[in-house]
Enzyme design. Structure first.
Site, PDB file in Angstrom:
ATOM      1  N   THR A  51      -1.825  27.173  -1.605  1.00  0.00           N
ATOM      2  CA  THR A  51      -2.926  26.703  -2.439  1.00  0.00           C
ATOM      3  C   THR A  51      -3.425  27.865  -3.289  1.00  0.00           C
ATOM      4  O   THR A  51      -3.019  29.012  -3.096  1.00  0.00           O
ATOM      5  CB  THR A  51      -4.069  26.175  -1.563  1.00  0.00           C
ATOM      6  OG1 THR A  51      -4.526  27.228  -0.710  1.00  0.00           O
ATOM      7  CG2 THR A  51      -3.606  24.996  -0.713  1.00  0.00           C
ATOM      8  N   SER A  55      -9.015  20.272  -5.968  1.00  0.00           N
ATOM      9  CA  SER A  55      -8.097  21.403  -5.918  1.00  0.00           C
ATOM     10  C   SER A  55      -7.332  21.383  -4.605  1.00  0.00           C
ATOM     11  O   SER A  55      -7.640  20.607  -3.686  1.00  0.00           O
ATOM     12  CB  SER A  55      -8.852  22.723  -6.061  1.00  0.00           C
ATOM     13  OG  SER A  55      -9.776  22.882  -4.994  1.00  0.00           O
ATOM     14  N   LEU A  63      -5.019  21.189  -1.314  1.00  0.00           N
ATOM     15  CA  LEU A  63      -4.340  20.111  -0.610  1.00  0.00           C
ATOM     16  C   LEU A  63      -4.892  18.750  -1.006  1.00  0.00           C
ATOM     17  O   LEU A  63      -4.135  17.777  -1.138  1.00  0.00           O
ATOM     18  CB  LEU A  63      -4.485  20.307   0.908  1.00  0.00           C
ATOM     19  CG  LEU A  63      -3.871  21.585   1.493  1.00  0.00           C
ATOM     20  CD1 LEU A  63      -4.112  21.639   3.002  1.00  0.00           C
ATOM     21  CD2 LEU A  63      -2.387  21.677   1.185  1.00  0.00           C
ATOM     22  N   SER A 117      -6.034  22.480  11.507  1.00  0.00           N
ATOM     23  CA  SER A 117      -5.351  23.714  11.120  1.00  0.00           C
ATOM     24  C   SER A 117      -4.675  24.274  12.352  1.00  0.00           C
ATOM     25  O   SER A 117      -5.133  24.053  13.487  1.00  0.00           O
ATOM     26  CB  SER A 117      -6.348  24.744  10.575  1.00  0.00           C
ATOM     27  OG  SER A 117      -5.753  26.022  10.477  1.00  0.00           O
ATOM     28  N   TYR A 137     -14.026  29.284  11.783  1.00  0.00           N
ATOM     29  CA  TYR A 137     -13.001  28.391  11.231  1.00  0.00           C
ATOM     30  C   TYR A 137     -12.190  27.737  12.346  1.00  0.00           C
ATOM     31  O   TYR A 137     -11.988  26.517  12.348  1.00  0.00           O
ATOM     32  CB  TYR A 137     -12.091  29.183  10.303  1.00  0.00           C
ATOM     33  CG  TYR A 137     -11.013  28.362   9.637  1.00  0.00           C
ATOM     34  CD1 TYR A 137     -11.327  27.439   8.644  1.00  0.00           C
ATOM     35  CD2 TYR A 137      -9.675  28.515  10.002  1.00  0.00           C
ATOM     36  CE1 TYR A 137     -10.337  26.683   8.030  1.00  0.00           C
ATOM     37  CE2 TYR A 137      -8.682  27.767   9.397  1.00  0.00           C
ATOM     38  CZ  TYR A 137      -9.017  26.854   8.407  1.00  0.00           C
ATOM     39  OH  TYR A 137      -8.028  26.103   7.808  1.00  0.00           O
ATOM     40  N   VAL A 187     -20.185  16.976   1.807  1.00  0.00           N
ATOM     41  CA  VAL A 187     -19.753  16.254   3.003  1.00  0.00           C
ATOM     42  C   VAL A 187     -20.595  16.583   4.225  1.00  0.00           C
ATOM     43  O   VAL A 187     -20.646  15.793   5.183  1.00  0.00           O
ATOM     44  CB  VAL A 187     -18.263  16.527   3.302  1.00  0.00           C
ATOM     45  CG1 VAL A 187     -17.389  15.985   2.190  1.00  0.00           C
ATOM     46  CG2 VAL A 187     -17.997  18.005   3.542  1.00  0.00           C
ATOM     47  N   CYS A 202     -10.052  16.555   3.189  1.00  0.00           N
ATOM     48  CA  CYS A 202      -9.453  17.863   2.898  1.00  0.00           C
ATOM     49  C   CYS A 202     -10.486  18.925   2.563  1.00  0.00           C
ATOM     50  O   CYS A 202     -10.134  20.102   2.404  1.00  0.00           O
ATOM     51  CB  CYS A 202      -8.468  17.748   1.730  1.00  0.00           C
ATOM     52  SG  CYS A 202      -6.989  16.796   2.104  1.00  0.00           S
TER      53      CYS A 202
END
Length: 255
Positions: free
Chosen positions: A196, A16, A18, A148, A161, A59, A85
């Site tokens: 997205t 899904s 990017l 980001s 984040y 991951v 991603c």
């Protein structure tokens, strides 16, 4: 690197967002794509549609990454392109009504966004360095991670984040230097706010509010624009050791 049917790529988070856009763009250029994702149903559907292969992968778990890469390489051979991603972005303040920021949540975000990128990138690079060099420059591969603009412009509630994405940005140059002698490039893209599914599910007024911080064009980014930059990085050998902001001049306010 010339994108063609002789090249294999792996993309994390490719079921899904990017990652999906990257997989589609590379497949359009005849690159063999390996889809890595936790969502088995959507991941397998994407792989089947693009003529690629799928492997379920956490991951944040180095063993899971190793097993997934082995499975994909058994089908398409060693990848020359690695695009990370996969990521999550829960919001939580340093101190809220419930008290201090949940340490487990902070660790989870960093585990997926930062350690996950590290796990996949290093294991992919270990395979790339053993391949034959190609082209006049002797290139063996390219790794493209997703940072980001939050790495610099982290907003209220983005402590975990922003920290994780700052880490992704920070590993770019030293990893590029580590791998230079082996002909493997390392780049990162720092996207702004892109359209997205997570963002387009918001009410239109919220989307408009997010887009207003872009200078030009004054809109959300399109996933295919992110994918286009990935393809250009793969093709342009001079791009190495850099983090590219893809944000239409956006600078985010505190909240």
């Amino acid at each position: 690197m010339k994108l063609s049917s002789e090249i294999t790529a792996i993309i994390t988070g490719a079921a899904s967002g990017l990652g999906l856009a990257v997989a589609e763009a590379l497949a359009e250029r005849d690159v063999r794509v390996g889809i890595l994702d936790m969502n088995e149903d959507e991941g397998r559907e994407v792989a089947a549609r693009l003529g690629g292969s799928f492997a379920r992968c956490d991951v944040s778990d180095a063993v899971s990454v190793s097993e997934a890469l082995s499975a994909l390489r058994a089908v398409h051979g060693q990848e020359r392109i690695c695009v990370n991603c996969a990521g999550i972005a829960p919001a939580h303040r340093s101190v809220s009504k419930e008290g201090a920021h949940d340490a487990a949540l902070f660790a989870k975000v960093c585990g997926i966004n930062l350690i996950g990128s590290f796990n996949v990138a290093t294991q992919s690079a270990a395979g790339m360095v053993g391949t034959d060099a190609t082209g006049a420059d002797g290139e063996r591969g390219v790794i493209i991670n997703t940072a980001s603009i939050a790495a610099w412009d982290g907003q209220v509630g983005q402590i975990a984040y922003a920290a994780s994405k700052a880490g992704v940005a920070g590993l770019t140059l030293p990893m590029a230097r580590d791998l230079a002698r082996s002909g493997v490039r390392v780049m990162a893209i720092a996207p702004g706010i892109f359209g997205t599914a997570m963002v387009t599910s918001f009410p239109q007024e919220v989307q408009d509010s997010l887009a207003q911080h872009a200078q030009f064009p004054p809109r959300l980014g399109k996933p295919e624009e992110f994918a286009s930059l990935v393809c250009h990085i793969a093709e342009n050998t001079m791009l190495n050791g850099e983090v590219i902001r893809l944000d239409a001049g956006t600078r985010m306010p505190p909240k």
